[in-house]
Each structure stands twice: as structure tokens, then as C-alpha cells.
Motif scaffolding. Structure first.
Motif, PDB file in Angstrom:
ATOM      1  N   TYR A  24       0.833  -1.192   0.000  1.00 51.39           N
ATOM      2  CA  TYR A  24       0.000   0.000   0.000  1.00 51.39           C
ATOM      3  C   TYR A  24       0.879   1.258   0.000  1.00 51.39           C
ATOM      4  CZ  TYR A  24      -3.850   3.139   1.155  1.00 51.39           C
ATOM      5  OH  TYR A  24      -4.775   4.160   1.133  1.00 51.39           O
ATOM      6  N   PRO A  25       1.563   1.509  -1.119  1.00 52.67           N
ATOM      7  CA  PRO A  25       2.474   2.660  -1.162  1.00 52.67           C
ATOM      8  C   PRO A  25       1.767   4.000  -0.991  1.00 52.67           C
ATOM      9  CG  PRO A  25       2.260   1.682  -3.346  1.00 52.67           C
ATOM     10  CD  PRO A  25       1.556   0.767  -2.384  1.00 52.67           C
ATOM     11  N   ASN A  26       0.448   4.046  -1.209  1.00 51.48           N
ATOM     12  CA  ASN A  26      -0.289   5.301  -1.030  1.00 51.48           C
ATOM     13  C   ASN A  26      -0.336   5.752   0.432  1.00 51.48           C
ATOM     14  OD1 ASN A  26      -0.836   5.629  -3.729  1.00 51.48           O
ATOM     15  ND2 ASN A  26      -2.802   4.588  -3.624  1.00 51.48           N
ATOM     16  N   LEU A  27      -0.016   4.849   1.352  1.00 54.79           N
ATOM     17  CA  LEU A  27      -0.010   5.194   2.764  1.00 54.79           C
ATOM     18  C   LEU A  27       0.938   6.365   3.040  1.00 54.79           C
ATOM     19  CD1 LEU A  27      -0.949   4.467   5.637  1.00 54.79           C
ATOM     20  CD2 LEU A  27       1.000   2.910   5.761  1.00 54.79           C
ATOM     21  N   ILE A  28       2.036   6.411   2.338  1.00 56.22           N
ATOM     22  CA  ILE A  28       3.025   7.469   2.536  1.00 56.22           C
ATOM     23  C   ILE A  28       2.430   8.841   2.224  1.00 56.22           C
ATOM     24  CG2 ILE A  28       4.213   7.607   0.310  1.00 56.22           C
ATOM     25  CD1 ILE A  28       6.138   7.013   3.401  1.00 56.22           C
ATOM     26  N   TYR A  29       1.581   8.904   1.213  1.00 57.69           N
ATOM     27  CA  TYR A  29       0.948  10.186   0.864  1.00 57.69           C
ATOM     28  C   TYR A  29      -0.021  10.627   1.951  1.00 57.69           C
ATOM     29  CZ  TYR A  29       2.499   8.527  -3.716  1.00 57.69           C
ATOM     30  OH  TYR A  29       3.236   8.043  -4.747  1.00 57.69           O
ATOM     31  N   LEU A  30      -0.751   9.677   2.473  1.00 57.42           N
ATOM     32  CA  LEU A  30      -1.734   9.965   3.508  1.00 57.42           C
ATOM     33  C   LEU A  30      -1.057  10.463   4.788  1.00 57.42           C
ATOM     34  CD1 LEU A  30      -4.724   9.768   4.421  1.00 57.42           C
ATOM     35  CD2 LEU A  30      -4.207   7.451   5.152  1.00 57.42           C
ATOM     36  N   ILE A  31      -0.048   9.758   5.246  1.00 51.95           N
ATOM     37  CA  ILE A  31       0.628  10.116   6.492  1.00 51.95           C
ATOM     38  C   ILE A  31       1.333  11.465   6.381  1.00 51.95           C
ATOM     39  CG2 ILE A  31       2.502   9.485   8.065  1.00 51.95           C
ATOM     40  CD1 ILE A  31       1.776   6.545   7.492  1.00 51.95           C
ATOM     41  N   LEU A  34       1.051  14.297   1.241  1.00 49.88           N
ATOM     42  CA  LEU A  34       1.660  14.532  -0.071  1.00 49.88           C
ATOM     43  C   LEU A  34       0.670  14.211  -1.172  1.00 49.88           C
ATOM     44  CD1 LEU A  34       5.090  12.776   0.580  1.00 49.88           C
ATOM     45  CD2 LEU A  34       4.695  15.248   0.463  1.00 49.88           C
ATOM     46  N   ASP A  35       0.884  14.788  -2.341  1.00 51.35           N
ATOM     47  CA  ASP A  35       0.067  14.454  -3.504  1.00 51.35           C
ATOM     48  C   ASP A  35       0.558  13.135  -4.103  1.00 51.35           C
ATOM     49  OD1 ASP A  35      -1.445  16.795  -3.324  1.00 51.35           O
ATOM     50  OD2 ASP A  35       0.030  17.930  -4.486  1.00 51.35           O
ATOM     51  N   PRO A  36      -0.349  12.213  -4.402  1.00 51.03           N
ATOM     52  CA  PRO A  36       0.057  10.933  -5.003  1.00 51.03           C
ATOM     53  C   PRO A  36       0.748  11.143  -6.351  1.00 51.03           C
ATOM     54  CG  PRO A  36      -2.224  10.844  -4.270  1.00 51.03           C
ATOM     55  CD  PRO A  36      -1.789  12.271  -4.163  1.00 51.03           C
ATOM     56  N   HIS A  37       1.726  10.275  -6.614  1.00 50.33           N
ATOM     57  CA  HIS A  37       2.453  10.334  -7.874  1.00 50.33           C
ATOM     58  C   HIS A  37       3.043   8.954  -8.146  1.00 50.33           C
ATOM     59  CE1 HIS A  37       5.478  11.491 -10.843  1.00 50.33           C
ATOM     60  NE2 HIS A  37       4.764  12.601 -11.007  1.00 50.33           N
ATOM     61  N   PRO A  38       3.011   8.494  -9.406  1.00 51.38           N
ATOM     62  CA  PRO A  38       3.565   7.173  -9.724  1.00 51.38           C
ATOM     63  C   PRO A  38       5.035   7.020  -9.326  1.00 51.38           C
ATOM     64  CG  PRO A  38       2.283   8.008 -11.574  1.00 51.38           C
ATOM     65  CD  PRO A  38       2.373   9.120 -10.571  1.00 51.38           C
ATOM     66  N   LEU A  39       5.810   8.081  -9.398  1.00 57.47           N
ATOM     67  CA  LEU A  39       7.217   8.008  -8.992  1.00 57.47           C
ATOM     68  C   LEU A  39       7.321   7.717  -7.495  1.00 57.47           C
ATOM     69  CD1 LEU A  39      10.213   8.284  -9.577  1.00 57.47           C
ATOM     70  CD2 LEU A  39       9.981  10.750  -9.294  1.00 57.47           C
ATOM     71  N   GLY A  40       6.427   8.304  -6.718  1.00 57.91           N
ATOM     72  CA  GLY A  40       6.406   8.031  -5.288  1.00 57.91           C
ATOM     73  C   GLY A  40       6.077   6.580  -4.992  1.00 57.91           C
ATOM     74  N   ASP A  41       5.155   5.999  -5.761  1.00 58.29           N
ATOM     75  CA  ASP A  41       4.828   4.570  -5.602  1.00 58.29           C
ATOM     76  C   ASP A  41       6.054   3.711  -5.874  1.00 58.29           C
ATOM     77  OD1 ASP A  41       2.271   5.495  -5.194  1.00 58.29           O
ATOM     78  OD2 ASP A  41       1.446   4.647  -7.040  1.00 58.29           O
ATOM     79  N   GLY A  98       3.339  17.364   5.755  1.00 60.37           N
ATOM     80  CA  GLY A  98       2.423  17.771   6.812  1.00 60.37           C
ATOM     81  C   GLY A  98       2.851  17.292   8.185  1.00 60.37           C
ATOM     82  N   LEU A  99       1.974  17.477   9.148  1.00 68.46           N
ATOM     83  CA  LEU A  99       2.255  17.140  10.541  1.00 68.46           C
ATOM     84  C   LEU A  99       2.543  15.660  10.772  1.00 68.46           C
ATOM     85  CD1 LEU A  99      -0.370  19.365  12.391  1.00 68.46           C
ATOM     86  CD2 LEU A  99       2.118  19.629  12.381  1.00 68.46           C
ATOM     87  N   GLY A 100       2.068  14.803   9.880  1.00 63.18           N
ATOM     88  CA  GLY A 100       2.300  13.365  10.014  1.00 63.18           C
ATOM     89  C   GLY A 100       3.770  13.000  10.057  1.00 63.18           C
ATOM     90  N   ILE A 101       4.627  13.858   9.542  1.00 61.06           N
ATOM     91  CA  ILE A 101       6.066  13.583   9.555  1.00 61.06           C
ATOM     92  C   ILE A 101       6.598  13.493  10.983  1.00 61.06           C
ATOM     93  CG2 ILE A 101       6.860  15.984   9.434  1.00 61.06           C
ATOM     94  CD1 ILE A 101       8.419  13.036   7.536  1.00 61.06           C
ATOM     95  N   TRP A 102       5.897  14.155  11.921  1.00 61.13           N
ATOM     96  CA  TRP A 102       6.367  14.123  13.304  1.00 61.13           C
ATOM     97  C   TRP A 102       6.298  12.734  13.922  1.00 61.13           C
ATOM     98  CZ3 TRP A 102       9.454  17.463  15.444  1.00 61.13           C
ATOM     99  CH2 TRP A 102       9.567  18.713  14.846  1.00 61.13           C
ATOM    100  N   LEU A 103       5.373  11.908  13.471  1.00 59.83           N
ATOM    101  CA  LEU A 103       5.346  10.514  13.931  1.00 59.83           C
ATOM    102  C   LEU A 103       6.652   9.829  13.538  1.00 59.83           C
ATOM    103  CD1 LEU A 103       3.935   8.019  15.101  1.00 59.83           C
ATOM    104  CD2 LEU A 103       2.910   7.670  12.849  1.00 59.83           C
TER     105      LEU A 103
END
Length: 119
Positions: A24-31, A34-41, A98-103
Motif C-alpha cells: 500500500y504505497p499510497n499510505l506514505i501520501y496519507l501520512i 503529499l500528492d500521489p504520484h507514480p514516482l512516489g509509488d 504535513g504534521l504526520g512527519i512528526w510521527l
């Protein structure tokens, strides 16, 4: 916390990240907001393989007694954790994530300190 507990917990975290990033590579965008992108996947799946390897190293090193090898493992993991925390903080301060990076930052600092204690 003993070295065995630290290494086991870290192995579990890395194994979890491996599964999440691979399946589930989209999890990184959610946390990280970030905007989803195929390169990020693509990069998330590649990072998953690194987490798999680190999980294996940490798990099988968990019973290592104090030695130059264990010191190298501890210093290597601590370096990676503090480096990730620093880059996460940098990206947050420049407004990229976003703030999720603090986790992630707090987890990385915690494991960095724990592994330094066992060097």
C-alpha cells in the motif's frame, strides 16, 4: 530497554513498514500529506525492500553480545535514524510535508537514541 528488545522492536517496525510500503504505497501520501504520484509509488516499493533487509539484520542480530559487529550495527542504524529525522524536520520546515512527519521524526529519534545506548 535491552539490546535484544530494541533490535526486536526495530525489526518489527521495519517489517511493518516493508509490508505497508510494498502493498500500500499510497499510505506514505496519507501520512505525510503529499500528492500521489507514480514516482512516489515506485520509490515506496523500492524503500520497502530496504526495510525488509534492515528488518532481517536487526532480527538476527538481536542476540548479539557486545562486539565490534554489534557496535557497527548500532552506529549504522543510529546514523540512519538521525539522518531521517533531520531530513524529515527539514522537509517539514520548508512546508513540503504535513504534521504526520512528526510521527516518523519522533520514532527515528527514539530508535537513534536507543541504538546509541547499545553501541
Amino acid at each position: 530497554m535491552t539490546f535484544q528488545q530494541t533490535a526486536t522492536l526495530f525489526a518489527l517496525l521495519c517489517a511493518t513498514l516493508f509490508g505497508c510500503l510494498l502493498l500500500y504505497p499510497n499510505l506514505i501520501y496519507l501520512i505525510f500529506a503529499l500528492d500521489p504520484h507514480p514516482l512516489g509509488d515506485f520509490l515506496a516499493r523500492r524503500a520497502a525492500m530496504l526495510f525488509a533487509g534492515i528488518a532481517v539484520i536487526s532480527y538476527f542480530a538481536r542476540t548479539a553480545t557486545p562486539s565490534p559487529t554489534r557496535t557497527a550495527i548500532c552506529l549504522g542504524i543510529a546514523t540512519a535514524m538521525f539522518g531521517l529525522a533531520a531530513t524529515g524536520l527539514f522537509e517539514f520546515l520548508r512546508g513540503y510535508v504535513g504534521l504526520g512527519i512528526w510521527l516518523a521524526i519522533l520514532t527515528e529519534i527514539t530508535f537513534g537514541i536507543l541504538f546509541l545506548r547499545h553501541r
